[in-house]
Design a protein around this motif. Structure first.
Motif, PDB file in Angstrom:
ATOM      1  N   MET A 119      93.001  84.956 154.069  1.00 19.69           N
ATOM      2  CA  MET A 119      94.381  84.826 154.542  1.00 19.69           C
ATOM      3  C   MET A 119      94.880  83.377 154.592  1.00 19.69           C
ATOM      4  O   MET A 119      96.038  83.119 154.266  1.00 19.69           O
ATOM      5  N   PRO A 120      94.052  82.390 154.991  1.00 19.17           N
ATOM      6  CA  PRO A 120      94.558  81.008 154.958  1.00 19.17           C
ATOM      7  C   PRO A 120      94.991  80.589 153.550  1.00 19.17           C
ATOM      8  O   PRO A 120      96.005  79.900 153.375  1.00 19.17           O
ATOM      9  N   PHE A 121      94.237  81.016 152.565  1.00 17.64           N
ATOM     10  CA  PHE A 121      94.538  80.742 151.160  1.00 17.64           C
ATOM     11  C   PHE A 121      95.845  81.424 150.763  1.00 17.64           C
ATOM     12  O   PHE A 121      96.736  80.809 150.161  1.00 17.64           O
ATOM     13  N   LEU A 122      95.980  82.708 151.120  1.00 14.81           N
ATOM     14  CA  LEU A 122      97.182  83.472 150.766  1.00 14.81           C
ATOM     15  C   LEU A 122      98.414  82.936 151.492  1.00 14.81           C
ATOM     16  O   LEU A 122      99.516  82.911 150.925  1.00 14.81           O
ATOM     17  N   TYR A 123      98.216  82.513 152.727  1.00 19.70           N
ATOM     18  CA  TYR A 123      99.335  81.951 153.481  1.00 19.70           C
ATOM     19  C   TYR A 123      99.856  80.688 152.811  1.00 19.70           C
ATOM     20  O   TYR A 123     101.077  80.473 152.725  1.00 19.70           O
ATOM     21  N   ALA A 124      98.940  79.852 152.317  1.00 18.54           N
ATOM     22  CA  ALA A 124      99.351  78.619 151.631  1.00 18.54           C
ATOM     23  C   ALA A 124     100.159  78.945 150.381  1.00 18.54           C
ATOM     24  O   ALA A 124     101.187  78.310 150.111  1.00 18.54           O
ATOM     25  N   LEU A 125      99.714  79.937 149.619  1.00 17.33           N
ATOM     26  CA  LEU A 125     100.438  80.312 148.399  1.00 17.33           C
ATOM     27  C   LEU A 125     101.815  80.867 148.727  1.00 17.33           C
ATOM     28  O   LEU A 125     102.798  80.554 148.051  1.00 17.33           O
ATOM     29  N   GLU A 144     100.887  72.836 149.669  1.00 20.57           N
ATOM     30  CA  GLU A 144      99.933  72.438 148.631  1.00 20.57           C
ATOM     31  C   GLU A 144      98.686  71.817 149.272  1.00 20.57           C
ATOM     32  O   GLU A 144      97.554  72.109 148.881  1.00 20.57           O
ATOM     33  N   GLU A 145      98.900  70.987 150.275  1.00 15.87           N
ATOM     34  CA  GLU A 145      97.778  70.390 150.994  1.00 15.87           C
ATOM     35  C   GLU A 145      96.968  71.464 151.720  1.00 15.87           C
ATOM     36  O   GLU A 145      95.731  71.451 151.703  1.00 15.87           O
ATOM     37  N   THR A 146      97.665  72.422 152.344  1.00 17.49           N
ATOM     38  CA  THR A 146      96.994  73.522 153.045  1.00 17.49           C
ATOM     39  C   THR A 146      96.149  74.352 152.086  1.00 17.49           C
ATOM     40  O   THR A 146      95.041  74.789 152.425  1.00 17.49           O
ATOM     41  N   PHE A 147      96.672  74.577 150.875  1.00 14.18           N
ATOM     42  CA  PHE A 147      95.935  75.321 149.859  1.00 14.18           C
ATOM     43  C   PHE A 147      94.579  74.679 149.597  1.00 14.18           C
ATOM     44  O   PHE A 147      93.539  75.344 149.605  1.00 14.18           O
ATOM     45  N   HIS A 148      94.573  73.360 149.372  1.00 15.41           N
ATOM     46  CA  HIS A 148      93.322  72.666 149.064  1.00 15.41           C
ATOM     47  C   HIS A 148      92.369  72.681 150.254  1.00 15.41           C
ATOM     48  O   HIS A 148      91.157  72.857 150.087  1.00 15.41           O
ATOM     49  N   ARG A 149      92.911  72.506 151.440  1.00 17.96           N
ATOM     50  CA  ARG A 149      92.058  72.523 152.622  1.00 17.96           C
ATOM     51  C   ARG A 149      91.454  73.911 152.853  1.00 17.96           C
ATOM     52  O   ARG A 149      90.332  74.027 153.350  1.00 17.96           O
ATOM     53  N   SER A 150      92.192  74.948 152.488  1.00 17.42           N
ATOM     54  CA  SER A 150      91.684  76.310 152.693  1.00 17.42           C
ATOM     55  C   SER A 150      90.427  76.565 151.867  1.00 17.42           C
ATOM     56  O   SER A 150      89.564  77.350 152.273  1.00 17.42           O
ATOM     57  N   ILE A 182     106.787  64.803 141.783  1.00 24.79           N
ATOM     58  CA  ILE A 182     106.480  65.890 140.858  1.00 24.79           C
ATOM     59  C   ILE A 182     107.741  66.706 140.598  1.00 24.79           C
ATOM     60  O   ILE A 182     108.375  67.178 141.543  1.00 24.79           O
ATOM     61  N   PRO A 183     108.150  66.906 139.336  1.00 20.68           N
ATOM     62  CA  PRO A 183     109.356  67.694 139.049  1.00 20.68           C
ATOM     63  C   PRO A 183     109.164  69.169 139.384  1.00 20.68           C
ATOM     64  O   PRO A 183     108.038  69.670 139.438  1.00 20.68           O
ATOM     65  N   ILE A 184     110.268  69.862 139.607  1.00 24.25           N
ATOM     66  CA  ILE A 184     110.230  71.255 140.033  1.00 24.25           C
ATOM     67  C   ILE A 184     109.492  72.140 139.028  1.00 24.25           C
ATOM     68  O   ILE A 184     108.784  73.067 139.420  1.00 24.25           O
ATOM     69  N   SER A 185     109.632  71.860 137.744  1.00 26.10           N
ATOM     70  CA  SER A 185     108.953  72.684 136.741  1.00 26.10           C
ATOM     71  C   SER A 185     107.438  72.614 136.900  1.00 26.10           C
ATOM     72  O   SER A 185     106.733  73.620 136.742  1.00 26.10           O
ATOM     73  N   ASP A 186     106.926  71.430 137.238  1.00 28.17           N
ATOM     74  CA  ASP A 186     105.491  71.285 137.429  1.00 28.17           C
ATOM     75  C   ASP A 186     105.038  71.840 138.783  1.00 28.17           C
ATOM     76  O   ASP A 186     103.904  72.316 138.910  1.00 28.17           O
ATOM     77  N   LYS A 187     105.919  71.806 139.779  1.00 25.40           N
ATOM     78  CA  LYS A 187     105.582  72.447 141.053  1.00 25.40           C
ATOM     79  C   LYS A 187     105.371  73.944 140.842  1.00 25.40           C
ATOM     80  O   LYS A 187     104.462  74.550 141.423  1.00 25.40           O
ATOM     81  N   LYS A 188     106.212  74.538 140.005  1.00 21.67           N
ATOM     82  CA  LYS A 188     106.052  75.955 139.699  1.00 21.67           C
ATOM     83  C   LYS A 188     104.751  76.205 138.947  1.00 21.67           C
ATOM     84  O   LYS A 188     104.090  77.233 139.145  1.00 21.67           O
ATOM     85  N   ARG A 189     104.360  75.242 138.115  1.00 20.50           N
ATOM     86  CA  ARG A 189     103.106  75.387 137.385  1.00 20.50           C
ATOM     87  C   ARG A 189     101.915  75.307 138.339  1.00 20.50           C
ATOM     88  O   ARG A 189     100.922  76.026 138.167  1.00 20.50           O
ATOM     89  N   PHE A 190     102.003  74.437 139.351  1.00 22.37           N
ATOM     90  CA  PHE A 190     100.962  74.388 140.383  1.00 22.37           C
ATOM     91  C   PHE A 190     100.761  75.782 140.975  1.00 22.37           C
ATOM     92  O   PHE A 190      99.632  76.252 141.122  1.00 22.37           O
ATOM     93  N   LEU A 191     101.878  76.419 141.328  1.00 25.90           N
ATOM     94  CA  LEU A 191     101.803  77.729 141.971  1.00 25.90           C
ATOM     95  C   LEU A 191     101.200  78.768 141.039  1.00 25.90           C
ATOM     96  O   LEU A 191     100.382  79.590 141.463  1.00 25.90           O
ATOM     97  N   ARG A 192     101.573  78.740 139.768  1.00 22.15           N
ATOM     98  CA  ARG A 192     100.997  79.684 138.806  1.00 22.15           C
ATOM     99  C   ARG A 192      99.491  79.492 138.695  1.00 22.15           C
ATOM    100  O   ARG A 192      98.717  80.459 138.671  1.00 22.15           O
ATOM    101  N   HIS A 193      99.054  78.256 138.624  1.00 28.91           N
ATOM    102  CA  HIS A 193      97.629  77.956 138.549  1.00 28.91           C
ATOM    103  C   HIS A 193      96.894  78.483 139.788  1.00 28.91           C
ATOM    104  O   HIS A 193      95.821  79.086 139.686  1.00 28.91           O
ATOM    105  N   HIS A 194      97.486  78.237 140.954  1.00 29.15           N
ATOM    106  CA  HIS A 194      96.835  78.646 142.196  1.00 29.15           C
ATOM    107  C   HIS A 194      96.758  80.173 142.300  1.00 29.15           C
ATOM    108  O   HIS A 194      95.757  80.715 142.791  1.00 29.15           O
TER     109      HIS A 194
END
Length: 236
Positions: A119-125, A144-150, A182-194
């Motif tokens: 859940m901590p991982f899912l909450y970050a996403l 994004e920071e919470t994701f890595h810490r999770s 970081i541009p918005i297009s790459d922020k969306k790519r972060f989310l897709r990767h995660h």
């Protein structure tokens, strides 16, 4: 200081009894990591003592510890100067952290955790997705920071957790500053990767999860270095 200091320990890592110096150290470091103290400003010890409701001794001992870690510099008669990280320092720390996080991902897969367990991982996403929808940079960066810490929190190896979170503490302030570019297009790519990593973790596919995450880290580090160079930023 821009906000009142409050001691907020990590529940999963907190010893049963902490000294006043430990509490002062954690509170001040959290304030620095959150970016509440501008790099070029000075803060004075009496102000911190008042905000923490502590005597001079534990606060000074905490500052000396932070100075040893090269987080701050104590300047006589002026106060405390926050030391920046160079871009080179940040990228080198990223490489160390990535290696630890890949191990954490492997551990998580071997634990065969359920959706409820992560859940901590899912909450970050979810927070990252909501931040993108609301065009809220600060919320996205914190998620994004919470994701890595999770990854460290869920991996099951307490020594790896402690070490990994300590390294993330070192780079957190500079990392959040870098993410602003970081541009918005790459922020969306972060989310897709995660999200891709999430599916591999839930399927307990350790090999692909490790490979996927290493590729993410290499891409993100290269992107950050490129963008900061284009912005002619040399320290954060």
């Amino acid at each position: 200081m821009t906000s009142a200091l409050q001691y907020k320990p990590r529940a999963s890592l907190t010893p049963k009894k902490l000294s006043l110096t430990d509490k002062a150290y954690s509170a001040i470091k959290a304030e620095i990591n959150a970016g509440h103290i501008p790099l070029n400003s000075f803060i004075n010890i009496p102000e911190i003592e008042q905000q923490l409701a502590m005597s001079r001794t534990p606060v000074r001992e905490a500052m000396l510890r932070l100075q040893t870690e090269k987080v701050v510099e104590i300047v006589p008669k002026r106060g405390i100067h926050i030391l920046p990280l160079s871009v080179t320092d940040l990228i080198e720390y990223y490489q160390v952290i990535a290696g630890l996080e890949v191990e954490a991902v492997g551990n998580i897969c071997r634990r065969r955790l359920t959706r409820t367990d992560i859940m901590p991982f899912l909450y970050a996403l979810s927070s990252m997705e909501n931040a993108l929808k609301g065009d809220d940079h600060d919320a996205w960066a914190l998620a994004e920071e919470t994701f890595h810490r999770s990854l460290f929190i869920l991996n099951g190896n307490h020594r790896l957790t402690e070490t990994g979170l300590s390294y993330r503490d070192i780079v957190q302030r500079a990392h959040l500053v870098a993410l602003r570019h970081i541009p918005i297009s790459d922020k969306k790519r972060f989310l897709r990767h995660h999200n891709s990593l999430k599916e591999l973790i839930l399927s307990a596919n350790e090999k692909l999860a490790r490979e996927n995450f290493q590729e993410q880290c290499d891409w993100a580090s290269g992107l950050t270095a490129q963008i900061l160079a284009e912005q002619e930023i040399i320290s954060l």
